[in-house]
Design a protein around this motif. Sequence first.
Motif, PDB file in Angstrom:
ATOM      1  N   ASN A 133      -0.794  -5.638   9.080  1.00  0.00           N
ATOM      2  CA  ASN A 133      -2.144  -5.368   9.572  1.00  0.00           C
ATOM      3  C   ASN A 133      -3.050  -6.599   9.637  1.00  0.00           C
ATOM      4  O   ASN A 133      -4.237  -6.529   9.336  1.00  0.00           O
ATOM      5  CB  ASN A 133      -2.787  -4.284   8.673  1.00  0.00           C
ATOM      6  CG  ASN A 133      -3.888  -3.524   9.382  1.00  0.00           C
ATOM      7  OD1 ASN A 133      -3.910  -3.455  10.612  1.00  0.00           O
ATOM      8  ND2 ASN A 133      -4.810  -2.970   8.613  1.00  0.00           N
TER       9      ASN A 133
ATOM     10  N   SER B  25       0.832  -1.197   0.000  1.00  0.00           N
ATOM     11  CA  SER B  25       0.000   0.000   0.000  1.00  0.00           C
ATOM     12  C   SER B  25       0.873   1.256   0.000  1.00  0.00           C
ATOM     13  O   SER B  25       1.753   1.402   0.851  1.00  0.00           O
ATOM     14  CB  SER B  25      -0.898  -0.014   1.244  1.00  0.00           C
ATOM     15  OG  SER B  25      -1.352   1.295   1.475  1.00  0.00           O
TER      16      SER B  25
ATOM     17  N   ASN C 182       3.202  -4.788  10.712  1.00  0.00           N
ATOM     18  CA  ASN C 182       3.774  -4.729   9.368  1.00  0.00           C
ATOM     19  C   ASN C 182       2.727  -4.874   8.271  1.00  0.00           C
ATOM     20  O   ASN C 182       2.733  -4.125   7.288  1.00  0.00           O
ATOM     21  CB  ASN C 182       4.832  -5.835   9.230  1.00  0.00           C
ATOM     22  CG  ASN C 182       5.685  -5.686   7.986  1.00  0.00           C
ATOM     23  OD1 ASN C 182       6.058  -4.573   7.605  1.00  0.00           O
ATOM     24  ND2 ASN C 182       6.005  -6.799   7.356  1.00  0.00           N
TER      25      ASN C 182
ATOM     26  N   ASN D  74      -0.655  -9.237  -0.960  1.00  0.00           N
ATOM     27  CA  ASN D  74      -2.049  -9.678  -1.130  1.00  0.00           C
ATOM     28  C   ASN D  74      -2.350  -9.757  -2.630  1.00  0.00           C
ATOM     29  O   ASN D  74      -1.469  -9.473  -3.464  1.00  0.00           O
ATOM     30  CB  ASN D  74      -3.003  -8.695  -0.414  1.00  0.00           C
ATOM     31  CG  ASN D  74      -2.738  -7.241  -0.834  1.00  0.00           C
ATOM     32  OD1 ASN D  74      -2.133  -6.991  -1.878  1.00  0.00           O
ATOM     33  ND2 ASN D  74      -3.182  -6.293  -0.037  1.00  0.00           N
TER      34      ASN D  74
HETATM   35  C1  LIG Z   1      10.419  -6.841   7.210  1.00  0.00           C
HETATM   36  C2  LIG Z   1      10.144  -5.997   6.042  1.00  0.00           C
HETATM   37  O1  LIG Z   1      10.925  -5.191   5.676  1.00  0.00           O
HETATM   38  S1  LIG Z   1       8.638  -6.236   5.247  1.00  0.00           S
HETATM   39  C3  LIG Z   1       8.513  -4.886   4.102  1.00  0.00           C
HETATM   40  C4  LIG Z   1       8.041  -3.617   4.754  1.00  0.00           C
HETATM   41  N1  LIG Z   1       6.634  -3.684   5.054  1.00  0.00           N
HETATM   42  C5  LIG Z   1       5.689  -3.514   4.101  1.00  0.00           C
HETATM   43  O2  LIG Z   1       5.953  -3.200   2.959  1.00  0.00           O
HETATM   44  C6  LIG Z   1       4.268  -3.756   4.550  1.00  0.00           C
HETATM   45  C7  LIG Z   1       3.380  -2.625   4.157  1.00  0.00           C
HETATM   46  N2  LIG Z   1       2.025  -2.923   4.533  1.00  0.00           N
HETATM   47  C8  LIG Z   1       0.984  -2.773   3.688  1.00  0.00           C
HETATM   48  O3  LIG Z   1       1.147  -2.412   2.526  1.00  0.00           O
HETATM   49  C9  LIG Z   1      -0.378  -3.006   4.243  1.00  0.00           C
HETATM   50  O4  LIG Z   1      -0.282  -3.348   5.586  1.00  0.00           O
HETATM   51  C10 LIG Z   1      -1.184  -4.109   3.510  1.00  0.00           C
HETATM   52  C11 LIG Z   1      -1.471  -3.699   2.088  1.00  0.00           C
HETATM   53  C12 LIG Z   1      -0.432  -5.421   3.525  1.00  0.00           C
HETATM   54  C13 LIG Z   1      -2.506  -4.318   4.260  1.00  0.00           C
HETATM   55  O5  LIG Z   1      -3.033  -3.053   4.536  1.00  0.00           O
HETATM   56  P1  LIG Z   1      -4.591  -2.857   4.896  1.00  0.00           P
HETATM   57  O6  LIG Z   1      -4.796  -1.412   5.176  1.00  0.00           O
HETATM   58  O7  LIG Z   1      -4.975  -3.845   5.952  1.00  0.00           O
HETATM   59  O8  LIG Z   1      -5.244  -3.261   3.508  1.00  0.00           O
HETATM   60  P2  LIG Z   1      -6.725  -3.207   3.007  1.00  0.00           P
HETATM   61  O9  LIG Z   1      -6.943  -4.417   2.170  1.00  0.00           O
HETATM   62  O10 LIG Z   1      -7.676  -2.950   4.153  1.00  0.00           O
HETATM   63  O11 LIG Z   1      -6.737  -1.931   2.017  1.00  0.00           O
HETATM   64  C14 LIG Z   1      -6.643  -0.593   2.498  1.00  0.00           C
HETATM   65  C15 LIG Z   1      -6.252   0.315   1.355  1.00  0.00           C
HETATM   66  O12 LIG Z   1      -4.963  -0.061   0.822  1.00  0.00           O
HETATM   67  C16 LIG Z   1      -5.075  -0.398  -0.567  1.00  0.00           C
HETATM   68  N3  LIG Z   1      -4.205  -1.557  -0.810  1.00  0.00           N
HETATM   69  C17 LIG Z   1      -4.278  -2.768  -0.230  1.00  0.00           C
HETATM   70  N4  LIG Z   1      -3.320  -3.555  -0.704  1.00  0.00           N
HETATM   71  C18 LIG Z   1      -2.637  -2.841  -1.624  1.00  0.00           C
HETATM   72  C19 LIG Z   1      -1.528  -3.139  -2.472  1.00  0.00           C
HETATM   73  N5  LIG Z   1      -0.945  -4.331  -2.457  1.00  0.00           N
HETATM   74  N6  LIG Z   1      -1.077  -2.178  -3.293  1.00  0.00           N
HETATM   75  C20 LIG Z   1      -1.654  -0.959  -3.305  1.00  0.00           C
HETATM   76  N7  LIG Z   1      -2.716  -0.609  -2.519  1.00  0.00           N
HETATM   77  C21 LIG Z   1      -3.195  -1.563  -1.697  1.00  0.00           C
HETATM   78  C22 LIG Z   1      -6.539  -0.751  -0.760  1.00  0.00           C
HETATM   79  O13 LIG Z   1      -6.915  -0.573  -2.110  1.00  0.00           O
HETATM   80  C23 LIG Z   1      -7.208   0.235   0.169  1.00  0.00           C
HETATM   81  O14 LIG Z   1      -7.195   1.506  -0.459  1.00  0.00           O
HETATM   82  P3  LIG Z   1      -8.302   2.625  -0.114  1.00  0.00           P
HETATM   83  O15 LIG Z   1      -8.118   2.970   1.321  1.00  0.00           O
HETATM   84  O16 LIG Z   1      -7.949   3.740  -1.031  1.00  0.00           O
HETATM   85  O17 LIG Z   1      -9.621   1.961  -0.390  1.00  0.00           O
END
Ligand SMILES: CC(=O)SCCNC(=O)CCNC(=O)[C@H](O)C(C)(C)COP(=O)(O)OP(=O)(O)OC[C@H]1O[C@@H](n2cnc3c(N)ncnc32)[C@H](O)[C@@H]1OP(=O)(O)O
Length: 302
Positions: A114, A52, A112, A83
């Motif tokens: 959610n 996201s 991380n 996802n």
């Molecule tokens: C150890 C590490 O380094 S890991 C790497 C670092 N961490 C990351 O990159 C994790 C980042 N986290 C995320 O991106 C988020 O937590 C997610 C996408 C996994 C889940 O987020 P949630 O808010 O629970 O997702 P949810 O399905 O409810 O969607 C919320 C919004 O995000 C958008 N969204 C969800 N997934 C994605 C995606 N993969 N790409 C773009 N937008 C997305 C949805 O369209 C929605 O948008 P809106 O608010 O405009 O309607």
Amino acid sequence: MANYPAKVKIVEVGARDGLQNETSVSTQSKITLLNALADAGLKHLEAGAFVSPKWVPQMADSAQVIQGITRKEGVEISALTPNLKGAELALENQVDEFAIFTAASEAFTQKNINCSIEESIERFRPVVELAQKNNIKVRGYVSCIAGCPYQGKVEPEQVLAVCKQLLALGCYEISLGDTIGVGTANQIESLLSLLLEHIPVQRLAVHFHDTYGQALANIHKALEMGIATIDSAVAGLGGCPYAKGASGNVATEDVIYLLQGLGISTEIDLERLAKAGWQICDALNKAPVSKVSLALKNTCQS
Ligand SMILES: CC(=O)SCCNC(=O)CCNC(=O)[C@H](O)C(C)(C)COP(=O)(O)OP(=O)(O)OC[C@H]1O[C@@H](n2cnc3c(N)ncnc32)[C@H](O)[C@@H]1OP(=O)(O)O
Ligand SMILES: CC(=O)CC(=O)O
């Protein structure tokens, strides 16, 4: 004499893990970096993350980055796909490999991505289905294998349980993330001993951050135990937005130098790699966090 693998696969995560904490890097700098890494001989490049943009805005240009690079035969491009939405975007952008990611810690998984660990596995099912329909390989990450920034101790049995779930889903390889770099060689040895009782060695990779300066020692231990896939980031870039204080991944230059010294083949040009690191560090206005890179730089300038 230890029984090291004859050849090691390096998964270069600098453009994703290395830059996911950096706010001031242009899309063009990322493209230049990835092209330079491929020219240095790296064959596995994690180029971005279809996550996201609200959560990690630094990765919001992943599609433009992947579209902008010069695709080279034999160089695989992967991206994080948390996802189905992320996987669909990755597919549209012709990535060769999806990377799904969860953790051995409930607290970290919530912060991380959610959701709970169990929910993450459910979210990954359609990702893997899409990948399989399109002949795309799926890699799985398990974060916090040696400790969690929120809950502290992480039990090795919990790491094993999550690895097994990801393998059962269809991941060809599991990358074990010491997200906050707290692991030490004995701890890594006992974790790997447990995992290797259940999982073939070819299906495990190590992904060590160097926060406490233990990454190379831990990699050496993993090599002794037969692990032949290592994740690293050029110049030691990196950190995780959801693991405060976590520093970068082990530097690719340092890993290559270690491997060369052990007589292990990598087919990577260390000098070209170091130059790629200097270029991105100039763009970030930072010095490389790689002893080998700094040593080569000093040699070049003297
Ligand atoms: C150890 C590490 O380094 S890991 C790497 C670092 N961490 C990351 O990159 C994790 C980042 N986290 C995320 O991106 C988020 O937590 C997610 C996408 C996994 C889940 O987020 P949630 O808010 O629970 O997702 P949810 O399905 O409810 O969607 C919320 C919004 O995000 C958008 N969204 C969800 N997934 C994605 C995606 N993969 N790409 C773009 N937008 C997305 C949805 O369209 C929605 O948008 P809106 O608010 O405009 O309607
Ligand atoms: C997905 C990752 O980046 C793995 C980790 O550092 O825990």
